[in-house]
Design a protein around this motif. Structure first.
Motif, PDB file in Angstrom:
ATOM      1  N   GLY A 185     -85.024  13.626  50.504  1.00 11.76           N
ATOM      2  CA  GLY A 185     -86.422  13.881  50.200  1.00 11.76           C
ATOM      3  C   GLY A 185     -86.938  13.242  48.927  1.00 11.76           C
ATOM      4  N   SER A 186     -86.106  12.521  48.226  1.00 10.89           N
ATOM      5  CA  SER A 186     -86.565  11.951  46.957  1.00 10.89           C
ATOM      6  C   SER A 186     -87.455  10.740  47.199  1.00 10.89           C
ATOM      7  CB  SER A 186     -85.376  11.546  46.085  1.00 10.89           C
ATOM      8  OG  SER A 186     -84.760  10.398  46.605  1.00 10.89           O
ATOM      9  N   GLY A 187     -88.283  10.431  46.234  1.00 15.96           N
ATOM     10  CA  GLY A 187     -89.177   9.284  46.337  1.00 15.96           C
ATOM     11  C   GLY A 187     -88.563   8.007  45.830  1.00 15.96           C
ATOM     12  N   GLU A 188     -87.261   7.974  45.693  1.00 13.95           N
ATOM     13  CA  GLU A 188     -86.567   6.806  45.137  1.00 13.95           C
ATOM     14  C   GLU A 188     -86.343   5.696  46.155  1.00 13.95           C
ATOM     15  OE1 GLU A 188     -85.680   6.616  41.910  1.00 13.95           O
ATOM     16  OE2 GLU A 188     -86.506   8.596  41.529  1.00 13.95           O
ATOM     17  N   LEU A 189     -86.681   5.925  47.423  1.00 12.65           N
ATOM     18  CA  LEU A 189     -86.324   4.992  48.487  1.00 12.65           C
ATOM     19  C   LEU A 189     -87.451   4.065  48.908  1.00 12.65           C
ATOM     20  CD1 LEU A 189     -84.545   7.566  50.802  1.00 12.65           C
ATOM     21  CD2 LEU A 189     -83.474   6.026  49.182  1.00 12.65           C
ATOM     22  N   TYR A 190     -88.630   4.245  48.355  1.00 13.68           N
ATOM     23  CA  TYR A 190     -89.801   3.542  48.871  1.00 13.68           C
ATOM     24  C   TYR A 190     -89.671   2.024  48.814  1.00 13.68           C
ATOM     25  CZ  TYR A 190     -92.092   8.072  48.924  1.00 13.68           C
ATOM     26  OH  TYR A 190     -92.409   9.379  49.177  1.00 13.68           O
ATOM     27  N   LEU A 191     -89.229   1.485  47.726  1.00  4.41           N
ATOM     28  CA  LEU A 191     -89.153   0.027  47.591  1.00  4.41           C
ATOM     29  C   LEU A 191     -88.207  -0.575  48.630  1.00  4.41           C
ATOM     30  CD1 LEU A 191     -89.894  -2.577  46.141  1.00  4.41           C
ATOM     31  CD2 LEU A 191     -88.010  -2.136  44.566  1.00  4.41           C
ATOM     32  N   GLU A 192     -87.031   0.000  48.773  1.00  7.77           N
ATOM     33  CA  GLU A 192     -86.061  -0.530  49.738  1.00  7.77           C
ATOM     34  C   GLU A 192     -86.584  -0.417  51.162  1.00  7.77           C
ATOM     35  OE1 GLU A 192     -85.310   1.453  47.244  1.00  7.77           O
ATOM     36  OE2 GLU A 192     -83.633   0.584  46.139  1.00  7.77           O
ATOM     37  N   LEU A 193     -87.208   0.718  51.484  1.00  3.78           N
ATOM     38  CA  LEU A 193     -87.735   0.890  52.832  1.00  3.78           C
ATOM     39  C   LEU A 193     -88.880  -0.084  53.109  1.00  3.78           C
ATOM     40  CD1 LEU A 193     -87.621   4.766  53.198  1.00  3.78           C
ATOM     41  CD2 LEU A 193     -86.062   3.072  54.167  1.00  3.78           C
ATOM     42  N   VAL A 194     -89.708  -0.339  52.104  1.00  5.10           N
ATOM     43  CA  VAL A 194     -90.781  -1.326  52.270  1.00  5.10           C
ATOM     44  C   VAL A 194     -90.186  -2.713  52.503  1.00  5.10           C
ATOM     45  CG1 VAL A 194     -92.627  -2.546  51.026  1.00  5.10           C
ATOM     46  CG2 VAL A 194     -92.561  -0.055  51.030  1.00  5.10           C
ATOM     47  N   ILE A 195     -89.156  -3.064  51.744  1.00  5.93           N
ATOM     48  CA  ILE A 195     -88.514  -4.368  51.923  1.00  5.93           C
ATOM     49  C   ILE A 195     -87.905  -4.482  53.317  1.00  5.93           C
ATOM     50  CG2 ILE A 195     -86.583  -5.819  51.180  1.00  5.93           C
ATOM     51  CD1 ILE A 195     -87.130  -4.800  48.306  1.00  5.93           C
ATOM     52  N   LEU A 196     -87.190  -3.454  53.759  1.00  8.26           N
ATOM     53  CA  LEU A 196     -86.562  -3.491  55.078  1.00  8.26           C
ATOM     54  C   LEU A 196     -87.602  -3.572  56.193  1.00  8.26           C
ATOM     55  CD1 LEU A 196     -83.759  -0.836  54.569  1.00  8.26           C
ATOM     56  CD2 LEU A 196     -83.423  -3.273  54.930  1.00  8.26           C
ATOM     57  N   LEU A 197     -88.626  -2.744  56.127  1.00  8.65           N
ATOM     58  CA  LEU A 197     -89.627  -2.718  57.187  1.00  8.65           C
ATOM     59  C   LEU A 197     -90.535  -3.950  57.154  1.00  8.65           C
ATOM     60  CD1 LEU A 197     -90.609   1.055  57.177  1.00  8.65           C
ATOM     61  CD2 LEU A 197     -89.234  -0.165  58.858  1.00  8.65           C
ATOM     62  N   ALA A 198     -90.986  -4.332  55.966  1.00  6.44           N
ATOM     63  CA  ALA A 198     -91.904  -5.469  55.868  1.00  6.44           C
ATOM     64  C   ALA A 198     -91.237  -6.764  56.312  1.00  6.44           C
ATOM     65  CB  ALA A 198     -92.432  -5.601  54.439  1.00  6.44           C
ATOM     66  N   SER A 199     -89.988  -6.956  55.959  1.00  6.99           N
ATOM     67  CA  SER A 199     -89.319  -8.191  56.376  1.00  6.99           C
ATOM     68  C   SER A 199     -89.124  -8.224  57.888  1.00  6.99           C
ATOM     69  CB  SER A 199     -87.983  -8.346  55.652  1.00  6.99           C
ATOM     70  OG  SER A 199     -87.124  -7.285  55.997  1.00  6.99           O
ATOM     71  N   GLY A 200     -88.796  -7.083  58.479  1.00  7.84           N
ATOM     72  CA  GLY A 200     -88.665  -7.029  59.937  1.00  7.84           C
ATOM     73  C   GLY A 200     -89.981  -7.277  60.648  1.00  7.84           C
ATOM     74  N   VAL A 201     -91.047  -6.668  60.144  1.00  7.28           N
ATOM     75  CA  VAL A 201     -92.366  -6.863  60.744  1.00  7.28           C
ATOM     76  C   VAL A 201     -92.818  -8.311  60.573  1.00  7.28           C
ATOM     77  CG1 VAL A 201     -94.805  -6.229  60.518  1.00  7.28           C
ATOM     78  CG2 VAL A 201     -93.059  -4.452  60.546  1.00  7.28           C
ATOM     79  N   TYR A 202     -92.578  -8.878  59.402  1.00  7.91           N
ATOM     80  CA  TYR A 202     -92.961 -10.269  59.154  1.00  7.91           C
ATOM     81  C   TYR A 202     -92.220 -11.214  60.106  1.00  7.91           C
ATOM     82  CZ  TYR A 202     -93.503 -14.786  56.904  1.00  7.91           C
ATOM     83  OH  TYR A 202     -93.768 -16.103  56.672  1.00  7.91           O
ATOM     84  N   TYR A 203     -90.903 -11.020  60.235  1.00  7.18           N
ATOM     85  CA  TYR A 203     -90.120 -11.875  61.126  1.00  7.18           C
ATOM     86  C   TYR A 203     -90.614 -11.752  62.563  1.00  7.18           C
ATOM     87  CZ  TYR A 203     -86.312 -13.769  63.845  1.00  7.18           C
ATOM     88  OH  TYR A 203     -85.588 -14.501  64.742  1.00  7.18           O
ATOM     89  N   LEU A 204     -90.858 -10.526  62.991  1.00  7.43           N
ATOM     90  CA  LEU A 204     -91.331 -10.308  64.356  1.00  7.43           C
ATOM     91  C   LEU A 204     -92.692 -10.964  64.582  1.00  7.43           C
ATOM     92  CD1 LEU A 204     -90.822  -8.909  67.077  1.00  7.43           C
ATOM     93  CD2 LEU A 204     -92.023  -6.928  66.153  1.00  7.43           C
ATOM     94  N   ALA A 205     -93.607 -10.769  63.645  1.00 15.16           N
ATOM     95  CA  ALA A 205     -94.948 -11.345  63.784  1.00 15.16           C
ATOM     96  C   ALA A 205     -94.894 -12.873  63.798  1.00 15.16           C
ATOM     97  CB  ALA A 205     -95.857 -10.854  62.652  1.00 15.16           C
ATOM     98  N   ARG A 206     -94.140 -13.448  62.887  1.00 15.85           N
ATOM     99  CA  ARG A 206     -94.039 -14.918  62.842  1.00 15.85           C
ATOM    100  C   ARG A 206     -93.404 -15.462  64.117  1.00 15.85           C
ATOM    101  NH1 ARG A 206     -96.633 -18.464  60.352  1.00 15.85           N
ATOM    102  NH2 ARG A 206     -94.834 -19.770  60.050  1.00 15.85           N
ATOM    103  N   SER A 207     -92.348 -14.808  64.593  1.00 15.61           N
ATOM    104  CA  SER A 207     -91.693 -15.308  65.800  1.00 15.61           C
ATOM    105  C   SER A 207     -92.589 -15.145  67.022  1.00 15.61           C
ATOM    106  CB  SER A 207     -90.345 -14.622  66.011  1.00 15.61           C
ATOM    107  OG  SER A 207     -90.510 -13.250  66.270  1.00 15.61           O
ATOM    108  N   ILE A 208     -93.407 -14.089  67.060  1.00 17.74           N
ATOM    109  CA  ILE A 208     -94.329 -13.921  68.183  1.00 17.74           C
ATOM    110  C   ILE A 208     -95.411 -14.990  68.134  1.00 17.74           C
ATOM    111  CG2 ILE A 208     -96.171 -12.448  69.088  1.00 17.74           C
ATOM    112  CD1 ILE A 208     -94.402 -10.040  68.471  1.00 17.74           C
ATOM    113  N   PHE A 209     -96.031 -15.175  66.977  1.00 16.96           N
ATOM    114  CA  PHE A 209     -97.160 -16.102  66.904  1.00 16.96           C
ATOM    115  C   PHE A 209     -96.738 -17.569  66.957  1.00 16.96           C
ATOM    116  CE2 PHE A 209     -99.238 -12.269  65.244  1.00 16.96           C
ATOM    117  CZ  PHE A 209    -100.276 -12.207  66.156  1.00 16.96           C
TER     118      PHE A 209
END
Length: 167
Positions: free
Chosen positions: A46-70
């Protein structure tokens, strides 16, 4: 005159560079995942210490998916997969989504049975009830999400394929 400014590239060097970038991406993702696990162990879930890592993990996956789709690469990979596999990617997407919904429902059902039930019969009832409700909630949402991504990739991939044929 323009040929003087044109950069000459070696395909082998470009492939090695791309391989290095791919390995670097995997190392960064592994470091972020390891950081998430260490922070969960040290500070709790429940701590708020994970936000940066989760943003990096999710944003990179979304970016890769979007670029590969387009760029049409995603749909080309799906077509290559469907040529060599007995089960098409569309069915694997559906089966994977149903499986993920069942896993989420099972985890939530077990959590409810263990955390809130007073006896084994009440625990079984809580498990079944929470499992069924979770499946009813998560299955359509996940099917819309993953199926929507798949259909969007198909639509864009088909459009790119038609555009390439016109050239």
């Amino acid at each position: 005159m323009m040929k003087a400014f044109k950069k000459i590239t070696d395909e082998r060097i470009e492939n090695v560079r791309n391989k290095i970038y791919k390995e670097m991406y995997h190392v960064i993702m592994a470091i972020c995942l390891l950081s998430v696990l260490v922070k969960i162990y040290k500070y709790g879930v429940g701590s708020g210490e994970l936000y940066l890592e989760l943003v990096i993990l999710l944003a990179s996956g979304v970016y890769y998916l979007a670029r590969s789709i387009f760029l049409g690469v995603f749909w080309d990979e799906v077509e290559m997969h469907d040529r060599t596999s007995k089960t098409p990617m569309s069915k694997k997407t559906i089966f994977g989504t149903v499986g993920l919904a069942f896993i989420i429902a099972t985890i939530m059902g077990v959590n409810s049975a263990v955390s809130y039930a007073d006896g084994s019969s009440q625990g079984l009832w809580y498990f079944v009830l929470v499992w069924c409700v979770s499946v009813m909630i998560y299955l359509p949402i996940l099917l819309l999400f993953f199926g929507g991504i798949y259909l969007l990739a198909k639509k864009i991939g088909m459009k790119n394929s038609e555009d390439n044929k016109k050239l």
